[in-house]
Design a protein around this motif. Structure first.
Motif, short mmCIF file in Angstrom:
data_model
loop_
_atom_site.label_atom_id
_atom_site.label_comp_id
_atom_site.label_asym_id
_atom_site.label_seq_id
_atom_site.Cartn_x
_atom_site.Cartn_y
_atom_site.Cartn_z
N MET A 1 -18.37 -66.42 72.45
CA MET A 1 -18.98 -65.70 71.87
C MET A 1 -20.15 -65.88 71.46
SD MET A 1 -18.59 -62.70 68.47
CE MET A 1 -17.61 -62.89 69.01
N LYS A 2 -21.58 -65.08 71.66
CA LYS A 2 -23.19 -65.58 70.94
C LYS A 2 -24.11 -64.82 70.34
CE LYS A 2 -25.83 -66.63 74.45
NZ LYS A 2 -26.36 -66.57 76.40
N ILE A 3 -23.76 -65.11 68.91
CA ILE A 3 -25.47 -64.22 68.36
C ILE A 3 -26.16 -64.84 68.01
CG2 ILE A 3 -23.99 -64.11 65.80
CD1 ILE A 3 -21.46 -64.73 65.56
N ALA A 4 -26.71 -63.97 67.47
CA ALA A 4 -28.17 -63.86 67.45
C ALA A 4 -28.20 -63.77 65.73
CB ALA A 4 -28.74 -63.09 68.06
N PHE A 5 -28.74 -64.76 65.24
CA PHE A 5 -29.36 -65.02 64.28
C PHE A 5 -30.85 -64.92 63.23
CE2 PHE A 5 -25.04 -66.68 63.82
CZ PHE A 5 -24.86 -66.13 62.31
N GLY A 6 -31.38 -64.21 62.72
CA GLY A 6 -32.78 -63.73 61.65
C GLY A 6 -32.45 -63.42 60.66
N SER A 7 -33.24 -64.07 59.16
CA SER A 7 -33.23 -64.35 58.13
C SER A 7 -34.62 -63.57 58.04
CB SER A 7 -33.15 -65.02 57.16
OG SER A 7 -33.53 -66.42 57.33
N ASN A 51 -33.86 -57.06 69.31
CA ASN A 51 -34.20 -56.79 71.38
C ASN A 51 -33.23 -57.19 71.85
OD1 ASN A 51 -36.32 -54.93 70.59
ND2 ASN A 51 -37.23 -55.97 70.21
N ALA A 52 -33.24 -58.92 70.99
CA ALA A 52 -31.83 -59.76 72.35
C ALA A 52 -30.22 -58.86 72.11
CB ALA A 52 -31.85 -61.51 71.27
N VAL A 53 -30.06 -58.54 71.10
CA VAL A 53 -28.85 -57.95 71.49
C VAL A 53 -28.50 -56.81 71.80
CG1 VAL A 53 -27.66 -56.43 70.00
CG2 VAL A 53 -27.63 -59.15 69.08
N ASN A 54 -29.19 -56.23 72.23
CA ASN A 54 -29.62 -54.82 72.94
C ASN A 54 -30.06 -55.34 74.10
OD1 ASN A 54 -30.24 -51.97 72.88
ND2 ASN A 54 -32.60 -52.45 73.53
N GLN A 55 -30.72 -56.22 74.29
CA GLN A 55 -30.99 -56.76 75.76
C GLN A 55 -29.99 -57.21 76.35
OE1 GLN A 55 -34.67 -59.31 75.35
NE2 GLN A 55 -35.77 -57.17 75.53
N GLY A 56 -28.96 -57.68 75.74
CA GLY A 56 -27.65 -58.31 75.95
C GLY A 56 -27.47 -59.75 76.53
N VAL A 78 -34.55 -50.26 66.19
CA VAL A 78 -33.98 -50.01 67.60
C VAL A 78 -32.94 -49.35 68.55
CG1 VAL A 78 -33.68 -52.00 69.31
CG2 VAL A 78 -35.18 -52.81 66.86
N ASN A 79 -33.39 -48.52 69.47
CA ASN A 79 -32.59 -48.18 69.86
C ASN A 79 -31.62 -48.76 70.81
OD1 ASN A 79 -33.39 -46.10 69.72
ND2 ASN A 79 -34.73 -45.65 71.98
N GLY A 80 -30.21 -48.39 70.15
CA GLY A 80 -29.26 -49.25 70.55
C GLY A 80 -28.63 -50.39 69.44
N ILE A 81 -29.25 -50.10 68.67
CA ILE A 81 -28.31 -51.78 67.88
C ILE A 81 -28.21 -50.53 66.49
CG2 ILE A 81 -29.18 -52.79 65.98
CD1 ILE A 81 -29.60 -53.96 68.85
N ARG A 82 -26.58 -50.56 66.22
CA ARG A 82 -25.93 -49.98 64.93
C ARG A 82 -25.99 -51.27 64.28
NH1 ARG A 82 -24.02 -48.74 69.71
NH2 ARG A 82 -22.47 -49.48 70.03
N ALA A 83 -27.05 -51.80 62.92
CA ALA A 83 -26.79 -52.49 62.41
C ALA A 83 -26.01 -52.08 60.52
CB ALA A 83 -27.91 -53.15 61.70
N VAL A 84 -25.05 -52.53 60.57
CA VAL A 84 -24.38 -52.64 58.60
C VAL A 84 -24.90 -53.76 57.86
CG1 VAL A 84 -22.20 -53.55 59.60
CG2 VAL A 84 -22.45 -51.66 57.91
N VAL A 85 -25.33 -52.81 56.50
CA VAL A 85 -25.45 -53.68 55.40
C VAL A 85 -24.46 -53.58 54.92
CG1 VAL A 85 -26.63 -51.77 54.05
CG2 VAL A 85 -26.64 -53.98 53.47
#
Length: 155
Positions: A1-7, A51-56, A78-85
């Motif tokens: 699994m690959k996870i993109a991180f940002g803050s 964007n990184a997640v949406n682009q696969g 971003v279309n295709g993103i379902r972010a949850v806090v």
């Protein structure tokens, strides 16, 4: 699994700790910034991760700011993103099971590091159930398409 991180600058230290925690479990983590605690604007990093997640390029993304709210709002643009806090594990798990969330956000000022680890673990363990939930996820995607059409009409 690959996870993109940002803050943002507030979430920087917790981001580093969560990335190290997941790396110990053999999960590949990529940091989209920032790389210091210097003041930054969270939408820049939310956009990069979304964007990184949406682009696969990444299966999932994790975003951390002061509360998790602002950074999740930005990612959800971003279309295709379902972010949850999430501030607790139960919602994190159900967001995966029922909403097929692909970005998790939380707040460094809201949860401590051990609770953050539990939230991440439950979110990653959650498996999308599909079935009746897919109908709802499809409706969310239809809303995104309506937004695309509306934006195109005004251009």
């Amino acid at each position: 699994m690959k996870i993109a991180f940002g803050s943002d600058h507030v979430g920087y230290e917790m981001k580093c700790e969560i990335m190290a925690y997941l790396a110990e479990k053999g999960i590949e983590c990529t940091d989209f910034g920032p790389y210091t605690t210097d003041r930054v604007d969270y939408p820049d990093y939310a956009l990069a991760v979304a964007n990184a997640v949406n682009q696969g390029a990444f299966e999932k993304g994790i975003l951390i700011c002061g509360t998790g709210v602002g950074i999740s709002i930005a990612a959800n643009k971003v279309n295709g993103i379902r972010a949850v806090v999430c501030s607790e594990p139960y919602s994190a798990q159900l967001s995966r099971q029922h909403n097929n969330t692909n970005v998790l956000a939380f707040g460094a000022r809201v949860v401590g590091i051990e609770l953050a680890k539990m939230i991440v673990d439950c979110w990653l363990a959650g498996q999308y159930e599909g079935d009746r939930h897919q109908i709802r996820v499809n409706k969310i995607a239809e809303i995104e398409k309506l937004q695309d059409v509306a934006e195109g009409a005004c251009s």
